[in-house]
Scaffold this motif. Structure first.
Motif, mmCIF file in Angstrom:
data_model
loop_
_atom_site.group_PDB
_atom_site.id
_atom_site.type_symbol
_atom_site.label_atom_id
_atom_site.label_comp_id
_atom_site.label_asym_id
_atom_site.label_seq_id
_atom_site.Cartn_x
_atom_site.Cartn_y
_atom_site.Cartn_z
ATOM 1 N N MET A 1 3.805 -0.476 -12.650
ATOM 2 C CA MET A 1 3.643 0.352 -13.302
ATOM 3 C C MET A 1 4.735 0.726 -14.687
ATOM 4 N N THR B 1 -1.910 -1.359 -4.148
ATOM 5 C CA THR B 1 -2.936 -0.127 -3.123
ATOM 6 C C THR B 1 -1.997 1.423 -3.964
ATOM 7 N N ALA B 2 -2.767 2.120 -4.299
ATOM 8 C CA ALA B 2 -1.930 2.957 -5.123
ATOM 9 C C ALA B 2 -1.750 3.814 -4.152
ATOM 10 N N LEU C 1 -3.662 -0.752 -10.742
ATOM 11 C CA LEU C 1 -2.821 -1.192 -9.607
ATOM 12 C C LEU C 1 -3.554 -2.444 -8.931
ATOM 13 N N SER D 1 0.745 -1.312 0.241
ATOM 14 C CA SER D 1 0.248 -0.175 0.088
ATOM 15 C C SER D 1 0.986 1.278 -0.267
ATOM 16 N N LEU E 1 -1.870 11.138 -8.331
ATOM 17 C CA LEU E 1 -1.968 10.020 -7.184
ATOM 18 C C LEU E 1 -1.199 10.589 -6.040
ATOM 19 N N LEU F 1 5.205 -2.161 -7.384
ATOM 20 C CA LEU F 1 5.143 -1.346 -7.875
ATOM 21 C C LEU F 1 5.863 -0.271 -9.039
ATOM 22 N N PHE G 1 1.538 9.555 -3.452
ATOM 23 C CA PHE G 1 2.644 8.393 -3.656
ATOM 24 C C PHE G 1 2.939 8.754 -1.967
ATOM 25 N N LEU H 1 -5.713 4.056 -13.509
ATOM 26 C CA LEU H 1 -4.280 3.516 -12.531
ATOM 27 C C LEU H 1 -4.770 3.456 -11.261
ATOM 28 N N ALA H 2 -5.020 3.592 -10.479
ATOM 29 C CA ALA H 2 -5.339 2.805 -9.494
ATOM 30 C C ALA H 2 -5.666 1.658 -9.581
ATOM 31 N N ASP I 1 -6.090 9.501 -4.564
ATOM 32 C CA ASP I 1 -6.405 10.441 -5.742
ATOM 33 C C ASP I 1 -6.582 11.797 -5.261
#
Lengths: 497, 451, 130
Positions: B444, B407-408, B401, B76, B424, B440, B426, B397-398, B411
């Protein structure tokens, strides 16, 4: 135990030595990014430097200078210091619950959300007030939520400007008037009558069209049933006001009568009291609000809602008073309370109130005659005695009696509250004390009553068998020392010019 | 009461035999008699609760419920107010000691020195970290502490409006509005400190700000003071292992969230609201305060040092409707955990952990920014959170993922700040597993290559 | 417990010592005894105009907090700053070292409406032992 006679004089800050550490932190092994400019960075921070063993010994020693429910009888009136089931702690510490990030998508949190929804439904059922908000972090925040809901409801019906006052009985917890003020109302105190219930005539005189709400604790802080509360509810509603309930004393009436059935519009509960989550030395707690369906749109955010497909998510009620915390509330406490209710079921909860009330009345019977009983009525979950005769006849204050109880191995009851009882001793044994422990506690208080006659100075000097004696509270307030300061540096030799 | 006359629950000791003795002493036949005052027509309503569960059954139920939470195990990258930290193992061990956990507010100092002395340690730690002179023993969480700070500012300035400097955590802003509704105060949201006016009691500024950037608090405090207002800094106490103390930069009040250093995120609570202030506001502070004092005369002995709740005339149980707050039960156990964690880290450890957090976050950002189609939004110095724009809209995108069980970041594309557009937020901390970052970056990379 | 005969008393337990066009204000021995250990006294700025019955300050003890009410109208021309560092002076010496403010009286005749020592003492509740 330490052989150091003055544990309090040496904080963690005063222990250890430069260069020691209690835990290792990994070093960054990669290519370092540039740090922010020096103007944004701090100087060295002053913190203790202790090895792990030293730090553990220090806090273990401090824990030995504390008294908890697990140490012994803790009959602190209005605080419901009952035994805390350990399985409830275990449930809340399950990684699946404890490790979750508050913003984790609802789809990944269905287990927690289901549990919270079930807790809300159970609290709604137990109070007869089905609109439940779990967000408040403690009783006082629950009160604030409830009174802001009153404010929002009046505002929505265009009735706020004319309703400036909130009525609070003189027996109320101090949080009630403080909350009413925080919610933007003026407070009018209502006297209680000779039987300890609200003086109905005095209420009738002050209950006008400018009243927003009446805040009532049921049972009241004298441990007595608030007689005629249904009639009070009707009268309050007739006047266009709302009836707020302080549920701090719910333990007395669990499963026996419900706030909603009595005519209350909104109440707060103290889960750390009634539903037995550990008090933690003064928190964390949780103070959900339970309200009528009419007040549901005003509940604090968020609440759990179920979609048509059976999935759960957190939402903001339509006219919500807003959030009370950055996230969703004291989830860990809510999980414990849920586990407690699920363990006991309704029969177990009825046994809670039955035994809490029986224990209080048994204690009352054992102590009657040794201390003054200002209200002769049968007690509910707690009983309020007065040390007035001891003060008048022997110069012994309730304060001294409380300190002497420490020597007998008990935590003292609540003292000097409620304010309407002189030299008050407010005793709440709870249902988790055995007959024998109540008898032992009563025997100690009776022995102290005899000591007060025979040797008052023994009480004035108490406690003798505690980690520390009486402290200079006036000195603490007159010249406050509120944090560690480094020891003064030895003066530099003066440069004589 | 129960079949067989035993105790009704494992937590209630008295048996039917005990109850019979007790009732005989009271001269009544039934416990029900004790409830005679309750209105008969409303007595003993039908209440539908699920059936009682024995301990083992309860654990099974909750283990099943836990299995419906997928969030705990996944990688996450959510931060936004809750940050995973490496908590020293001794913290959970020590706070689980039941002398701490099962006591209450230390009304009887002689048998509460553990709680009281630990609270004094807490106040000391908070003052050192924040650069403030006084601290209370802690409040519910950062947002409610900030709201109380705003109420304090309104009391001492006599002004009726509050200014919130964006980007501020939306939960904090929301709670300030909730409290302001009761107090009848206006809440203004400012995009720059220069928009302060003489109507404002305070300026609330988050450090690092909600989108991760490190503020120059000195200029923020200067703008607040120029307008005759107080500066309230909402600071991450862990970041203060590295960043300038807000008190040193001119803040008048400092609030913060202590939960992250007390234990796991716990879906956001219980939490710990740090509340520290300049000494001149001491008698305006909400909440409990612990002070150091000495024993009263003790025959034949030097009086020893002890701790008491002090300056209580501010509080609800004495001052009632004129109290500084209705605050009563707080977050003592979390304050204890926070204190132990910080003291276990010590001065070097805290600094090193904060730097490790900083470096891991910057390394992750650099790797993501180097991926085709991805960019890190430039916002000046930052600590542990960064804005990512990718080749797809943030929600998409989220979602992609999430399909890979990652878990991105949050947002934030709906926020008003231009830098949050399409982004997003992060978060990577010292406690983020390096293999999660690897996963991740790999995910991506794949998503970027396909779009 | 003493109640000096040269002073005038309010129902809220303050005393006033009229000295010509000026008056000194404090709280009575009974009031300090009821409050217990006094830990803080908040006094008004010099130059402030106060009206009879209005709060001019606040007094805190370990267990209570009370407003201080001015017995008569006037302007604050001095205050006892020694109480800042030593609020216990009010306990030790309520009628001398524990004085609070000095007023320039707007209307000295107002003082005659206050109680004398005998009337004040008669209105006190019976004191418990100790």
């Amino acid at each position: 135990m330490s052989h150091d006679g003055d544990v309090g004089a040496r904080l963690a800050f005063d222990r250890g030595a430069p260069g020691r550490r209690a835990v290792d932190v990994a070093r960054w092994e990669g290519t370092p990014a540039a740090l922010p400019p020096p103007g944004l960075l701090r100087d060295a921070v002053r913190l203790p430097e202790l090895s792990q063993g030293e730090l553990v010994r220090y806090y273990t020693e401090l824990s030995g200078r504390n008294f908890g429910v697990d140490s012994g009888t803790y009959p602190l009136g209005s605080c419901t210091m009952k035994y805390n089931p350990k399985v409830d702690d275990l449930v809340a510490s399950l990684p699946a619950f404890a490790e979750a990030h508050p913003l984790a998508p609802a789809a990944t949190m269905q287990g927690t959300l289901r549990t919270l929804a079930e807790l809300a439904a159970m609290l709604g059922e137990l109070t007869g007030l089905p609109a439940v908000g779990l967000a408040p972090a403690a009783g006082a925040q629950g009160e604030l939520a409830g009174m802001l809901m009153v404010r929002r409801a009046l505002e929505r019906r265009g009735d706020l400007a004319g309703r400036r006052r909130v009525l609070v009985p003189d027996s109320a917890h101090g949080t009630n008037p403080a909350t009413a003020a925080m919610a933007g109302f003026e407070v009018t105190e209502v006297p209680s009558g000779p039987d300890g219930s609200i003086d109905q005539q005095a209420l009738a005189r002050t209950l006008d069209g400018d009243v927003a709400a009446l805040m009532v604790t049921v049972p009241n802080t004298l441990g007595l049933w608030e007689r005629g509360i249904e009639a009070v509810a009707a009268r309050v509603h007739e006047a266009g006001a709302l009836l707020y309930g302080d549920g701090a004393n719910l333990n007395a009436i669990l499963g026996r009568v419900r706030f909603g059935d009595l005519g209350f519009d909104v109440v707060h509960l103290n889960l750390h009291k009634t539903f037995s989550t550990p008090h933690g030395g003064g928190g964390p707690g949780a103070g959900p609000v339970c309200a009528t369906p009419a007040l549901a749109p005003f509940l604090p955010a968020p609440v759990v809602t179920e979609d048509a497909d059976g999935s759960l998510r957190l939402v903001r009620p339509e006219h919500s008073i807003g959030q009370l915390q950055q996230f969703h509330g004291s989830i860990g406490v809510l999980l414990r309370a849920h586990a407690y209710i699920r363990s006991l079921g309704i029969e177990g909860l009825r046994a809670v109130s039955a035994n809490a009330v029986l224990n209080a009345n048994y204690l009352r019977a054992l102590l009657e005659g040794s201390y003054a009983l200002p209200y002769q009525r049968r007690a509910l979950h707690e009983v309020v005695f007065s040390g007035s005769p001891q003060r008048r006849e022997h110069g012994v204050r309730t304060y001294d009696i409380a300190k002497r109880l420490i020597d007998y191995g008990f935590h003292p009851p609540t003292v000097y509250f409620p304010l309407i009882v002189e030299e008050a001793l407010m005793i709440e044994p709870t249902e988790t004390e055995s007959r024998e422990s109540i008898e032992a506690f009563a025997a100690a208080l009776r022995a102290i009553a005899e000591e007060a006659e025979r040797d008052p100075d023994l009480l004035h000097a108490a406690p003798r068998h505690a980690p520390i004696g009486r402290l200079d509270e006036a000195g603490a307030a007159r010249r406050p020392v509120l944090r560690w300061q480094p020891p003064a540096q030895p003066a530099e030799p003066r440069d004589e010019r | 009461m129960t079949a067989g006359g035993g105790a009704p629950t494992p937590y209630i000791p008295n048996t039917d035999a005990d109850r019979a003795l007790m009732l005989a002493r009271l001269g009544i036949d039934s416990i029900e008699t004790l409830f005679d005052d309750l209105p008969a027509a409303l007595r003993d309503p039908a209440i539908a609760l699920p059936p009682a569960l024995a301990e083992a059954e309860l654990m099974r139920l909750l283990a099943r419920r836990g299995a419906q939470n997928a969030a705990g195990e996944r990688p996450s990258f959510l931060g936004a107010g809750a940050y995973r930290r490496s908590i020293p193992a001794i913290t959970a061990h020590l706070v689980s000691r039941s002398e701490f956990a099962t006591s209450y507010t230390p009304y009887q100092p002689e048998i509460s020195q553990g709680t009281l002395q630990a609270a004094f340690e807490y106040q000391s730690v908070v003052c050192e970290l924040t650069g403030m002179e006084v601290s209370n023993t802690g409040m519910y969480d950062v947002a409610s502490a900030t709201a109380e700070a705003c109420l304090l500012a309104a009391r001492v300035t006599g002004r009726r409006a509050l200014a919130l400097l964006e980007p501020l955590h939306p939960g904090t802003a929301d709670v300030v509005r909730t409290y302001a509704f009761g107090a009848g105060l206006r809440v203004d949201t400012l995009s720059a400190p220069q928009a302060m006016t003489a109507e404002h009691a305070c300026l609330v500024a988050q450090q690092p700000d909600f989108l991760g950037a490190i503020r120059d608090l000195e200029s923020v405090a200067g703008a607040a003071h120029d307008a005759g207002a107080l500066c309230i800094a909402v600071a991450d106490p862990f970041a203060l292992g590295l960043l300038r103390a807000p008190g040193d930069a001119g803040a008048d009040l400092v609030t913060g969230e202590g939960r992250d250093l007390a234990g796991p995120p716990g879906f956001g609570g219980p939490s710990l609201g740090i509340f520290a202030a300049r000494e001149r506001f001491l008698r305006q502070l909400p909440g409990r305060i612990v002070g150091r004092t000495r024993e009263l005369a003790r025959e034949g002995h030097e009086p020893r040092t002890g701790y008491v709740l002090t300056l209580q005339a501010r509080e609800q149980f004495i001052r009632r409707e004129r109290a500084t707050s209705n605050f009563s039960t707080g977050q003592a156990l979390l304050a204890l955990a926070f204190t132990i964690s910080v003291q276990a880290l010590g001065p070097q450890g805290l600094r090193r952990a904060a730097e490790l957090c900083y470096q891991r976050a910057h390394d992750a950002a650099a790797r993501i920014g180097a991926l085709p189609g991805f960019a890190i939004v430039e916002r000046g110095p930052w600590f542990q959170e960064f804005l990512v724009r990718g080749p797809l809209p943030p929600a998409e995108l989220a979602r992609r993922l999430a399909a890979r069980e990652i878990t991105a970041g949050l947002d934030v594309s709906a926020r008003p700040e231009p830098e949050a557009r399409d982004a997003l937020l992060f978060c990577v901390t010292e406690a983020t597993a390096p293999e999660h970052v690897d996963a991740l970056v790999a995910a991506m990379g794949t998503i970027g290559a396909r779009s | 417990m003493e109640f000096p005969p040269q002073l005038r008393y309010t129902t809220s337990d303050e005393w006033l010592h009229v000295q010509g066009r000026e008056g000194v204000v404090g709280i009575t021995d009974h009031a300090q005894d009821q409050l217990g250990d006094i830990v803080f006294v908040e006094l008004p700025e010099i130059g402030r105009q106060v009206k009879r019955g209005e709060a001019f300050g606040v007094i805190e003890s370990v267990k209570a907090v009370c407003d201080l009410h001015t017995p008569v109208d006037g302007e604050v021309i001095a205050r006892n700053d020694a109480l800042t560092d030593a609020p216990e002076l009010v306990n030790r010496s309520p009628y001398a070292d524990g004085w609070m403010i000095r007023l320039r009286l707007s209307d000295p005749a107002q003082a005659t409406e206050l109680r004398d020592a005998a009337a004040y003492q008669a209105a006190l509740p019976a004191a418990p032992a100790h």
